[in-house]
Design an enzyme around this catalytic site. Structure first.
Site, PDB file in Angstrom:
ATOM      1  N   GLU A   1     -32.321  22.017  27.515  1.00  8.83           N
ATOM      2  CA  GLU A   1     -31.526  22.327  26.320  1.00  8.83           C
ATOM      3  C   GLU A   1     -32.040  23.598  25.649  1.00  8.83           C
ATOM      4  OE1 GLU A   1     -31.727  18.498  24.392  1.00  8.83           O
ATOM      5  OE2 GLU A   1     -30.462  17.634  25.968  1.00  8.83           O
TER       6      GLU A   1
ATOM      7  N   ASN B   1     -38.528  11.873  24.195  1.00  9.26           N
ATOM      8  CA  ASN B   1     -38.092  13.120  23.553  1.00  9.26           C
ATOM      9  C   ASN B   1     -37.003  12.784  22.542  1.00  9.26           C
ATOM     10  OD1 ASN B   1     -37.207  15.663  22.863  1.00  9.26           O
ATOM     11  ND2 ASN B   1     -36.235  16.081  24.845  1.00  9.26           N
ATOM     12  N   TRP B   2     -37.367  12.860  21.282  1.00  6.57           N
ATOM     13  CA  TRP B   2     -36.407  12.495  20.236  1.00  6.57           C
ATOM     14  C   TRP B   2     -35.362  13.585  19.975  1.00  6.57           C
ATOM     15  CZ3 TRP B   2     -40.173  10.406  15.873  1.00  6.57           C
ATOM     16  CH2 TRP B   2     -40.644   9.151  16.262  1.00  6.57           C
ATOM     17  N   LYS B   3     -35.583  14.768  20.521  1.00  4.63           N
ATOM     18  CA  LYS B   3     -34.659  15.896  20.277  1.00  4.63           C
ATOM     19  C   LYS B   3     -34.495  16.092  18.756  1.00  4.63           C
ATOM     20  CE  LYS B   3     -32.598  14.805  24.675  1.00  4.63           C
ATOM     21  NZ  LYS B   3     -31.535  15.068  25.632  1.00  4.63           N
TER      22      LYS B   3
ATOM     23  N   HIS C   1     -37.573  22.809  28.353  1.00  6.10           N
ATOM     24  CA  HIS C   1     -36.523  21.785  28.422  1.00  6.10           C
ATOM     25  C   HIS C   1     -35.176  22.470  28.673  1.00  6.10           C
ATOM     26  CE1 HIS C   1     -33.753  18.595  27.328  1.00  6.10           C
ATOM     27  NE2 HIS C   1     -34.754  17.753  27.517  1.00  6.10           N
TER      28      HIS C   1
ATOM     29  N   GLU D   1     -35.892  17.134  35.713  1.00  2.24           N
ATOM     30  CA  GLU D   1     -34.763  16.621  34.923  1.00  2.24           C
ATOM     31  C   GLU D   1     -33.467  17.289  35.375  1.00  2.24           C
ATOM     32  OE1 GLU D   1     -36.069  14.883  30.954  1.00  2.24           O
ATOM     33  OE2 GLU D   1     -35.850  17.029  30.644  1.00  2.24           O
TER      34      GLU D   1
ATOM     35  N   GLY E   1     -34.964  10.580  26.888  1.00  6.13           N
ATOM     36  CA  GLY E   1     -34.298  11.093  25.700  1.00  6.13           C
ATOM     37  C   GLY E   1     -33.679   9.963  24.897  1.00  6.13           C
ATOM     38  N   GLY E   2     -32.396   9.728  25.104  1.00  4.71           N
ATOM     39  CA  GLY E   2     -31.640   8.774  24.297  1.00  4.71           C
ATOM     40  C   GLY E   2     -32.306   7.422  24.134  1.00  4.71           C
TER      41      GLY E   2
HETATM   42  C1  PEP Z   1     -34.245  14.569  27.996  1.00  2.00           C
HETATM   43  O1  PEP Z   1     -33.726  15.095  27.041  1.00  2.00           O
HETATM   44  O2  PEP Z   1     -35.301  15.033  28.445  1.00  2.00           O
HETATM   45  C2  PEP Z   1     -33.597  13.416  28.598  1.00  2.00           C
HETATM   46  C3  PEP Z   1     -34.012  13.000  29.754  1.00  2.00           C
HETATM   47  O3  PEP Z   1     -32.555  12.842  27.896  1.00  2.00           O
HETATM   48  P1  PEP Z   1     -31.757  11.485  28.267  1.00  2.00           P
HETATM   49  O4  PEP Z   1     -32.784  10.434  28.618  1.00  2.00           O
HETATM   50  O5  PEP Z   1     -30.990  11.148  27.045  1.00  2.00           O
HETATM   51  O6  PEP Z   1     -30.909  11.793  29.446  1.00  2.00           O
END
Ligand code: PEP
Length: 250
Positions: A101, A12-14, A99, A170, A234-235
């Protein structure tokens, strides 16, 4: 994971990467993953503006492309939103729904349920996200919270749709914090997710992913858990080298 379920690793590049950056990234990821059989299904979730470029760059490869969100309406006055048909027209295969966010920005359980239905009706793959806050975990409310989120989101889902569906557990306290859940905590929650979802979907087939600060270092131990069938990253997915390492560890 069990041998019966093929892992799924989604990045997930956000709100990161332009179309040009997406093309460069996919070229590097393809080079990393090579043409040999992969241990997992692989998906990338770019921002809307890079969907088409990502889908073109991934064409002919095993990399699937998912949007980060979808709106329940087919069209209309919904500024800044994207419809299921637009996702398909961009060449993408599916979308995330719910998600944390997005939920924090106001997406409700009812909207999540309607968006899941709209995506499935359009033939899209869905990764439904759920997860508790730190306060809920410390208050012992994790399981009841997950049950509520899932019961609402799955209300309109049919058993025969299990193949198009995955659920990402998550925990909000682990997202973007560098604080990965331990394999034991993640396993317990993913087992609960599977048990709740089994009221609607075949629990032996359903893929349940873990997401929250997954790295190449933590992926292997998480994926070794019986109820964890992959990860939403994510990151660490912003770097194709790290993301490919997570795929390889799955
Ligand atoms: C996400 O945004 O779904 C996520 C898991 O982010 P991160 O890996 O950065 O915690």
């Amino acid at each position: 994971m069990t041998a019966a379920r093929r892992p799924l690793v989604a990045g997930n590049w956000k709100m990161n990467k332009t179309g040009v950056e997406a093309r460069e990234y996919i070229a590097r990821l393809r080079a990393h993953l090579g043409e040999t059989a992969l241990p997992a299904d692989v998906a990338i979730c770019p921002p809307f503006t890079a969907l088409e470029a990502t889908a073109r760059a991934a064409s002919g490869s095993p990399i699937r492309v998912l949007a980060q969100a979808v709106h329940e309406a087919a069209k209309g006055a919904h500024t800044g939103e994207i419809s299921a048909a637009m996702i398909t027209a961009a060449g993408a295969d599916g979308c995330l729904v719910g998600h944390s966010e997005r939920r924090a920005a106001g997406e409700t359980d009812d909207q999540v349920a309607a968006r899941v239905r709209a995506a499935l009706d359009a033939g899209l793959q869905v990764i439904l996200c759920c997860g508790e806050s730190l306060e809920q975990r410390e208050a012992g409310e994790t399981e009841s919270w997950l049950t509520g989120q899932l019961t609402s989101a799955l209300a309109g889902v049919r058993p025969d749709e299990v193949g198009a569906f995955a659920i990402a557990y998550e925990p909000i306290w682990a997202i973007g914090t560098g604080r990965t859940a331990t394999p034991e905590i993640a396993q317990a929650a993913c087992a609960h997710v599977r048990a709740v979802a089994s009221a609607t979907l075949d629990g032996d087939v359903l893929r349940v992913l873990y997401g929250g600060s997954v790295t190449p270092e933590t992926a292997g131990d998480l994926m070794a858990q019986p109820d964890i069938d992959g990860s939403l990253v994510g990151g660490a997915s912003l770097d194709p080298d790290a993301f490919a390492a997570i795929v390889r560890a799955s």
